[in-house]
Design an enzyme around this catalytic site. Structure first.
Site, PDB file in Angstrom:
ATOM      1  N   GLY A  47       0.768  -1.240   0.000  1.00 19.08           N
ATOM      2  CA  GLY A  47       0.000   0.000   0.000  1.00 19.08           C
ATOM      3  C   GLY A  47       0.801   1.293   0.000  1.00 19.08           C
ATOM      4  O   GLY A  47       0.320   2.319  -0.469  1.00 19.08           O
ATOM      5  N   ASP A 103       0.804   3.537   4.239  1.00 19.51           N
ATOM      6  CA  ASP A 103      -0.375   4.123   3.605  1.00 19.51           C
ATOM      7  C   ASP A 103      -1.395   4.551   4.660  1.00 19.51           C
ATOM      8  O   ASP A 103      -1.901   5.663   4.643  1.00 19.51           O
ATOM      9  CB  ASP A 103      -1.015   3.155   2.590  1.00 19.51           C
ATOM     10  N   ASP A 106      -4.696   1.797  10.654  1.00 20.26           N
ATOM     11  CA  ASP A 106      -6.093   1.455  10.930  1.00 20.26           C
ATOM     12  C   ASP A 106      -6.161   1.020  12.400  1.00 20.26           C
ATOM     13  O   ASP A 106      -6.320   1.854  13.288  1.00 20.26           O
ATOM     14  CB  ASP A 106      -6.511   0.354   9.942  1.00 20.26           C
ATOM     15  N   THR A 107      -6.008  -0.272  12.687  1.00 18.15           N
ATOM     16  CA  THR A 107      -5.949  -0.679  14.098  1.00 18.15           C
ATOM     17  C   THR A 107      -4.601  -0.309  14.717  1.00 18.15           C
ATOM     18  O   THR A 107      -4.480  -0.202  15.929  1.00 18.15           O
ATOM     19  CB  THR A 107      -6.112  -2.212  14.228  1.00 18.15           C
ATOM     20  N   GLY A 108      -3.579  -0.165  13.871  1.00 19.74           N
ATOM     21  CA  GLY A 108      -2.231   0.126  14.368  1.00 19.74           C
ATOM     22  C   GLY A 108      -1.427  -1.138  14.637  1.00 19.74           C
ATOM     23  O   GLY A 108      -0.237  -1.065  14.960  1.00 19.74           O
ATOM     24  N   THR A 110      -0.353  -3.578  12.623  1.00 14.47           N
ATOM     25  CA  THR A 110       0.742  -3.835  11.679  1.00 14.47           C
ATOM     26  C   THR A 110       1.966  -2.995  12.035  1.00 14.47           C
ATOM     27  O   THR A 110       3.081  -3.500  12.160  1.00 14.47           O
ATOM     28  CB  THR A 110       0.312  -3.498  10.227  1.00 14.47           C
ATOM     29  N   LEU A 111       1.735  -1.703  12.226  1.00 15.10           N
ATOM     30  CA  LEU A 111       2.860  -0.821  12.526  1.00 15.10           C
ATOM     31  C   LEU A 111       3.471  -1.112  13.877  1.00 15.10           C
ATOM     32  O   LEU A 111       4.682  -1.004  14.056  1.00 15.10           O
ATOM     33  CB  LEU A 111       2.409   0.637  12.479  1.00 15.10           C
ATOM     34  N   LYS A 134      -6.892   6.286  10.863  1.00  6.39           N
ATOM     35  CA  LYS A 134      -8.306   6.214  11.274  1.00  6.39           C
ATOM     36  C   LYS A 134      -8.324   6.152  12.792  1.00  6.39           C
ATOM     37  O   LYS A 134      -8.363   5.056  13.366  1.00  6.39           O
ATOM     38  CB  LYS A 134      -8.951   4.922  10.747  1.00  6.39           C
TER      39      LYS A 134
HETATM   40  P1  IMP Z   1      -3.710  -2.020  10.652  1.00  7.22           P
HETATM   41  O1  IMP Z   1      -5.109  -2.409  11.040  1.00  7.22           O
HETATM   42  O2  IMP Z   1      -3.346  -0.643  11.166  1.00  7.22           O
HETATM   43  O3  IMP Z   1      -2.749  -3.087  11.082  1.00  7.22           O
HETATM   44  O4  IMP Z   1      -3.679  -1.919   9.071  1.00  7.22           O
HETATM   45  C1  IMP Z   1      -3.283  -3.001   8.292  1.00  7.22           C
HETATM   46  C2  IMP Z   1      -3.324  -2.711   6.823  1.00  7.22           C
HETATM   47  O5  IMP Z   1      -4.677  -2.870   6.420  1.00  7.22           O
HETATM   48  C3  IMP Z   1      -2.920  -1.328   6.329  1.00  7.22           C
HETATM   49  O6  IMP Z   1      -1.543  -1.162   6.150  1.00  7.22           O
HETATM   50  C4  IMP Z   1      -3.629  -1.325   4.983  1.00  7.22           C
HETATM   51  O7  IMP Z   1      -2.844  -1.970   4.004  1.00  7.22           O
HETATM   52  C5  IMP Z   1      -4.876  -2.113   5.266  1.00  7.22           C
HETATM   53  N1  IMP Z   1      -6.011  -1.199   5.474  1.00  7.22           N
HETATM   54  C6  IMP Z   1      -6.511  -0.742   6.628  1.00  7.22           C
HETATM   55  N2  IMP Z   1      -7.557   0.088   6.414  1.00  7.22           N
HETATM   56  C7  IMP Z   1      -7.694   0.146   5.062  1.00  7.22           C
HETATM   57  C8  IMP Z   1      -8.588   0.874   4.195  1.00  7.22           C
HETATM   58  O8  IMP Z   1      -9.477   1.643   4.596  1.00  7.22           O
HETATM   59  N3  IMP Z   1      -8.399   0.652   2.861  1.00  7.22           N
HETATM   60  C9  IMP Z   1      -7.452  -0.178   2.348  1.00  7.22           C
HETATM   61  N4  IMP Z   1      -6.586  -0.838   3.126  1.00  7.22           N
HETATM   62  C10 IMP Z   1      -6.716  -0.676   4.474  1.00  7.22           C
END
Ligand code: IMP
Length: 183
Positions: A47, A103, A106-108, A110-111, A134
């Site tokens: 992304g 990119d 979202d939940t955080g 991954t990072l 978000k």
């Molecule tokens: P996390 O939930 O912060 O671990 O996000 C994991 C990954 O989910 C992000 O790096 C994005 O690649 C993907 N992701 C989360 N929210 C969205 C969205 O609204 N659109 C597309 N990809 C998303």
């Protein structure tokens, strides 16, 4: 072939809004790294590739480009929090100023995983730059040092972000029509 643009409900962030914010972020980075000789931009695939490319071209200070690919398990629009490294960084990052380019936070989860993993390799500094966040969905507290935009709790696509691996090519951030998700 069908027209992908027909799937758009509305554009959340225009090409011009993203371009202008990216230019500002390049300035913020130049300030933050003014005492640094070189920064390693670490793009999180897939992304982050579009944002990384535009941000890099907006920056005038020395920086190298590296990639890591991670995938978070889960269904199409919700991450489960379990993270798998698909492509690891080959370079030694000890004593380097590393900037993770993402990119979206979202939940955080991954990072948060990537941050812990990279910190164990003892970089000189490790900061995070994300185009989107978000806040209402964060499950863990990840320090986002440089942020483009806060977005509402909507699944967004474009500018590198996908749904089912497509829509990454949109030059803006959009929300898709509900029927596209099969609901
Ligand atoms: P996390 O939930 O912060 O671990 O996000 C994991 C990954 O989910 C992000 O790096 C994005 O690649 C993907 N992701 C989360 N929210 C969205 C969205 O609204 N659109 C597309 N990809 C998303």
């Amino acid at each position: 072939m069908r027209d992908l643009y027909a799937d758009i409900d509305y554009v959340l962030l225009s090409t011009e809004q993203i371009r202008s914010r990216t230019a500002e972020m390049a300035e913020e980075l130049a300030q933050a790294y003014q005492d640094s000789e070189e920064v390693m931009f670490l793009c999180v695939l897939k992304g982050g590739y579009v944002f990384m490319s535009d941000l890099s071209r907006a920056c005038k200070f020395p920086h190298t480009i590296e990639f890591m690919a991670v995938s978070s398990y889960g269904d199409a629009t919700h991450s489960s929090g379990a993270v798998q490294i698909l492509l690891d960084l080959q370079k030694d990052i000890s004593n380097r100023d590393v900037l993770i380019i993402e990119d979206i936070v979202d939940t955080g989860l991954t990072l948060s995983y990537m941050r812990d993993n990279l910190l164990a390799r003892q970089p000189k500094s490790l900061r995070i730059c994300s185009l989107l966040s978000k806040p209402s969905r964060h499950k863990v507290d990840v320090p986002i040092d440089f942020l483009g935009f806060e977005v509402p709790d909507e699944f967004v696509v474009g500018y590198g972000l996908d749904f089912a691996q497509i829509y990454r090519n949109f030059p803006f951030i959009a929300v898709l029509k509900p029927e596209v998700f099969g609901g």
